[in-house]
Design a protein around this motif. Sequence first.
Motif, PDB file in Angstrom:
ATOM      1  N   TRP A  57       0.822  -1.093  -0.107  1.00 51.08           N
ATOM      2  CA  TRP A  57       0.005   0.241  -0.236  1.00 51.08           C
ATOM      3  C   TRP A  57       0.803   1.278  -0.065  1.00 51.08           C
ATOM      4  CZ3 TRP A  57      -4.583   1.553  -1.215  1.00 51.08           C
ATOM      5  CH2 TRP A  57      -5.484   0.642  -1.595  1.00 51.08           C
ATOM      6  N   ASP A  58       2.136   1.183   0.537  1.00 56.08           N
ATOM      7  CA  ASP A  58       2.936   2.172   0.350  1.00 56.08           C
ATOM      8  C   ASP A  58       3.262   2.521  -1.200  1.00 56.08           C
ATOM      9  OD1 ASP A  58       3.164   2.803   3.073  1.00 56.08           O
ATOM     10  OD2 ASP A  58       4.778   0.904   3.265  1.00 56.08           O
ATOM     11  N   THR A  59       3.648   1.390  -1.748  1.00 57.57           N
ATOM     12  CA  THR A  59       3.725   1.609  -3.121  1.00 57.57           C
ATOM     13  C   THR A  59       2.646   2.268  -4.003  1.00 57.57           C
ATOM     14  OG1 THR A  59       5.547  -0.464  -2.890  1.00 57.57           O
ATOM     15  CG2 THR A  59       4.663   0.264  -5.200  1.00 57.57           C
ATOM     16  N   PHE A  60       1.434   1.298  -3.616  1.00 54.54           N
ATOM     17  CA  PHE A  60       0.473   1.687  -4.596  1.00 54.54           C
ATOM     18  C   PHE A  60      -0.147   3.270  -4.397  1.00 54.54           C
ATOM     19  CE2 PHE A  60      -4.447   1.223  -5.243  1.00 54.54           C
ATOM     20  CZ  PHE A  60      -4.268   0.846  -6.508  1.00 54.54           C
ATOM     21  N   SER A  61      -0.049   3.656  -3.064  1.00 55.90           N
ATOM     22  CA  SER A  61      -0.698   4.999  -3.016  1.00 55.90           C
ATOM     23  C   SER A  61       0.154   5.805  -3.436  1.00 55.90           C
ATOM     24  CB  SER A  61      -0.863   4.979  -1.270  1.00 55.90           C
ATOM     25  OG  SER A  61       0.118   4.868  -0.556  1.00 55.90           O
ATOM     26  N   ALA A  62       1.610   5.714  -3.389  1.00 56.81           N
ATOM     27  CA  ALA A  62       2.619   6.560  -4.006  1.00 56.81           C
ATOM     28  C   ALA A  62       2.682   6.729  -5.677  1.00 56.81           C
ATOM     29  CB  ALA A  62       3.946   6.231  -3.606  1.00 56.81           C
ATOM     30  N   THR A  63       1.798   5.668  -5.904  1.00 52.85           N
ATOM     31  CA  THR A  63       1.682   5.625  -7.733  1.00 52.85           C
ATOM     32  C   THR A  63       0.626   6.635  -8.149  1.00 52.85           C
ATOM     33  OG1 THR A  63       2.444   3.438  -7.413  1.00 52.85           O
ATOM     34  CG2 THR A  63       1.445   4.331  -9.741  1.00 52.85           C
ATOM     35  N   PRO A  64       1.188   7.661  -8.994  1.00 58.41           N
ATOM     36  CA  PRO A  64       0.267   8.431  -9.314  1.00 58.41           C
ATOM     37  C   PRO A  64      -1.239   8.048  -9.929  1.00 58.41           C
ATOM     38  CG  PRO A  64       2.342   9.374  -9.972  1.00 58.41           C
ATOM     39  CD  PRO A  64       2.393   7.838  -9.436  1.00 58.41           C
ATOM     40  N   GLY A  65      -2.461   8.377  -9.480  1.00 56.36           N
ATOM     41  CA  GLY A  65      -3.546   7.973 -10.211  1.00 56.36           C
ATOM     42  C   GLY A  65      -4.191   7.087  -9.457  1.00 56.36           C
ATOM     43  N   LYS A  66      -3.694   6.195  -8.428  1.00 55.64           N
ATOM     44  CA  LYS A  66      -4.103   5.044  -7.972  1.00 55.64           C
ATOM     45  C   LYS A  66      -4.958   5.353  -6.851  1.00 55.64           C
ATOM     46  CE  LYS A  66      -1.885   1.865 -10.403  1.00 55.64           C
ATOM     47  NZ  LYS A  66      -2.819   1.305 -11.347  1.00 55.64           N
ATOM     48  N   VAL A  67      -4.876   6.479  -6.214  1.00 53.42           N
ATOM     49  CA  VAL A  67      -5.735   6.713  -4.626  1.00 53.42           C
ATOM     50  C   VAL A  67      -6.145   8.248  -5.000  1.00 53.42           C
ATOM     51  CG1 VAL A  67      -5.577   7.374  -2.518  1.00 53.42           C
ATOM     52  CG2 VAL A  67      -4.356   5.423  -3.223  1.00 53.42           C
ATOM     53  N   LEU A  68      -7.529   8.626  -4.708  1.00 59.07           N
ATOM     54  CA  LEU A  68      -8.125   9.859  -4.929  1.00 59.07           C
ATOM     55  C   LEU A  68      -7.260  10.829  -4.276  1.00 59.07           C
ATOM     56  CD1 LEU A  68     -10.940  10.855  -5.877  1.00 59.07           C
ATOM     57  CD2 LEU A  68     -11.597  10.575  -3.513  1.00 59.07           C
ATOM     58  N   HIS A  69      -6.958  11.971  -4.945  1.00 61.63           N
ATOM     59  CA  HIS A  69      -6.344  13.084  -4.697  1.00 61.63           C
ATOM     60  C   HIS A  69      -4.962  12.963  -4.431  1.00 61.63           C
ATOM     61  CE1 HIS A  69     -10.299  14.758  -4.324  1.00 61.63           C
ATOM     62  NE2 HIS A  69     -10.837  14.293  -3.284  1.00 61.63           N
ATOM     63  N   GLY A  70      -4.369  11.725  -4.723  1.00 62.00           N
ATOM     64  CA  GLY A  70      -2.855  11.521  -4.543  1.00 62.00           C
ATOM     65  C   GLY A  70      -2.822  11.120  -3.103  1.00 62.00           C
ATOM     66  N   ASP A  71      -3.679  10.900  -2.320  1.00 62.15           N
ATOM     67  CA  ASP A  71      -3.397  10.722  -0.911  1.00 62.15           C
ATOM     68  C   ASP A  71      -2.599   9.570  -0.679  1.00 62.15           C
ATOM     69  OD1 ASP A  71      -4.806  12.876  -0.242  1.00 62.15           O
ATOM     70  OD2 ASP A  71      -6.775  11.902   0.204  1.00 62.15           O
ATOM     71  N   THR A  72      -2.134   9.434   0.710  1.00 58.63           N
ATOM     72  CA  THR A  72      -1.223   8.380   1.129  1.00 58.63           C
ATOM     73  C   THR A  72      -1.374   7.883   2.490  1.00 58.63           C
ATOM     74  OG1 THR A  72       1.069   9.211   1.634  1.00 58.63           O
ATOM     75  CG2 THR A  72       0.635   8.725  -0.765  1.00 58.63           C
ATOM     76  N   GLY A  73      -0.970   6.836   2.847  1.00 57.26           N
ATOM     77  CA  GLY A  73      -0.897   6.520   4.402  1.00 57.26           C
ATOM     78  C   GLY A  73       0.244   6.947   5.033  1.00 57.26           C
ATOM     79  N   ASP A  74       1.074   7.804   4.519  1.00 55.20           N
ATOM     80  CA  ASP A  74       2.188   8.166   5.235  1.00 55.20           C
ATOM     81  C   ASP A  74       2.180   8.901   6.461  1.00 55.20           C
ATOM     82  OD1 ASP A  74       3.185   7.578   2.571  1.00 55.20           O
ATOM     83  OD2 ASP A  74       4.226   9.634   2.277  1.00 55.20           O
ATOM     84  N   GLY A  75       1.037   9.678   6.848  1.00 60.17           N
ATOM     85  CA  GLY A  75       0.887  10.189   7.909  1.00 60.17           C
ATOM     86  C   GLY A  75      -0.488   9.721   8.805  1.00 60.17           C
ATOM     87  N   ALA A  76      -1.337   9.561   7.933  1.00 61.25           N
ATOM     88  CA  ALA A  76      -2.766   8.785   8.421  1.00 61.25           C
ATOM     89  C   ALA A  76      -3.134   9.465   9.827  1.00 61.25           C
ATOM     90  CB  ALA A  76      -2.734   7.361   8.513  1.00 61.25           C
ATOM     91  N   CYS A  77      -3.532   8.834  10.637  1.00 63.30           N
ATOM     92  CA  CYS A  77      -3.986   9.424  11.971  1.00 63.30           C
ATOM     93  C   CYS A  77      -2.906   9.500  12.873  1.00 63.30           C
ATOM     94  CB  CYS A  77      -5.260   8.640  12.470  1.00 63.30           C
ATOM     95  SG  CYS A  77      -6.264   8.594  11.539  1.00 63.30           S
ATOM     96  N   ASP A  78      -1.680   9.552  12.673  1.00 61.91           N
ATOM     97  CA  ASP A  78      -0.528   9.471  13.440  1.00 61.91           C
ATOM     98  C   ASP A  78      -0.542   8.549  14.822  1.00 61.91           C
ATOM     99  OD1 ASP A  78       2.023  10.109  13.974  1.00 61.91           O
ATOM    100  OD2 ASP A  78       1.403  11.877  15.468  1.00 61.91           O
ATOM    101  N   HIS A  79      -1.405   7.261  14.619  1.00 62.64           N
ATOM    102  CA  HIS A  79      -1.606   6.591  15.766  1.00 62.64           C
ATOM    103  C   HIS A  79      -0.168   5.897  16.360  1.00 62.64           C
ATOM    104  CE1 HIS A  79      -3.813   3.447  18.282  1.00 62.64           C
ATOM    105  NE2 HIS A  79      -3.054   2.817  17.692  1.00 62.64           N
TER     106      HIS A  79
END
Length: 464
Positions: A57-79
């Motif tokens: 999911w790091d790879t997928f979300s960093a790929t342009p066009g795969k996730v809405l608005h280009g969002d990634t899980g890098d920060g998320a909720c900082d849990h």
Amino acid sequence: MSTPQTSIAPNAPALAAQVAPPSASLMSRPEFVWGVATASYQIEGAIAEDGRLPSIWDTFSATPGKVLHGDTGDGACDHYHRWSEDVDLIESLGVDAYRLSIAWPRVMHADGTPNRKGLDFYKKLLQRLADKGIQSFVTLYHWDLPQHLEDRGGWLNRDTAYRFAEYADLVSRELKGLVTGWATLNEPWCSAYLGYGNGHHAPGLSNGRYATQALHHLLLAHGLALPLLQANDPTAKRGIVANVGRGTTDSSKEADITAARRYEVQHNDWILQPLLKGSYPEELFKLWPGTEPLVLDGDMEIISRPLDFLGINYYFRCNLHSDGGTGFVDVPLEGVERTQMGWEVYPQGLEDLLRRFKDQYDRLPPIYITENGMASSDEVINGEVVDEQRMRFMKSHFAAVSRAMDAGVDVRGYFAWSLMDNFEWAFGYERRFGITHVDYQTQVRTLKHSGQAFKAFLALRRGS
């Protein structure tokens, strides 16, 4: 660190009534488990800290066009940094249990040795929950496969099932005594179909044959892990979590009735039949001819090992028509209530499916509703989040579960999805499923009206 806003309105009974199940519901029994749920990649952030490896999911979300608005899980909720505060939030709700997942890339190095810093994070989290009297239901795989395993074929590679068993062995030895229930996999249908069948999820592959083979290896991984969990943590329950969908048709045509049935075969029986009967449904391969997976001798016996519980995730139904061939197409109904996801609000579908599974599967184990919830475009206005639709959704689905229990379905608990707004996979941060609002810029948590009503109901149930 922000302080959750968790005050309850003075009229607690009236507030609780907005979500409470029917009076005298079996869900009000003291032993019924009420909880909230999250998943590691959706809330933790800290994707490169303390030795965590990259995931698909790091790879997928960093790929342009795969996730809405280009969002990634890098920060998320900082849990990962705010876990203590989040446990306080969970405690403040008055729930019996918390469902979470372990990030495989956080707890194992690529050579299979343990990552102590990652394991220590979960030990601290689970110990704090235990200290507060909160049960922990832990999912081992909620979609964040280590990227180095995907590079070797991922779930298309049978070897990944054995690597999962090694991972399950390690984690259950390290966390023994801290877990009430282990779920091997979350929603293998999504991992297989969305990840390998239509490319909507990581790793983004699109091939029907890939989907059925990936699903077989996922279920094999599940079966391989069960005896290890039993040996390492014998007091904990062992199960798996499946997403299910209701398929109906507004047509009287035989082809459309068949299409609706085949939707449920593909969505439900594809997973449940191998687990509970040791075979794949033949009708599945009428939908997808030529996609039968490679199954080796003994695989189905491993996959169908007994379960202590079955987790059920339910969100919506679809209206199906025939596609003119062997398959189906979704023909959305007009004039029905929908969520921010565009999904129809249909609590009757949850009751229907629970009753059907009871009738269809002799080996059906006790059930926990491990996810049920809805997305809405919530905003904080004057310090409040008024989410009336979510309260109606909760109340109607509690009632559906209650009716199923009245009909003899053995449901042991219900986990609301989700504790807080989070990274909603391919939809990024736009879709908010939480009973707690998260401001992703400040990380302030604000309990929504639905969360306040849920909290009030739980307090009245306890008599406090």
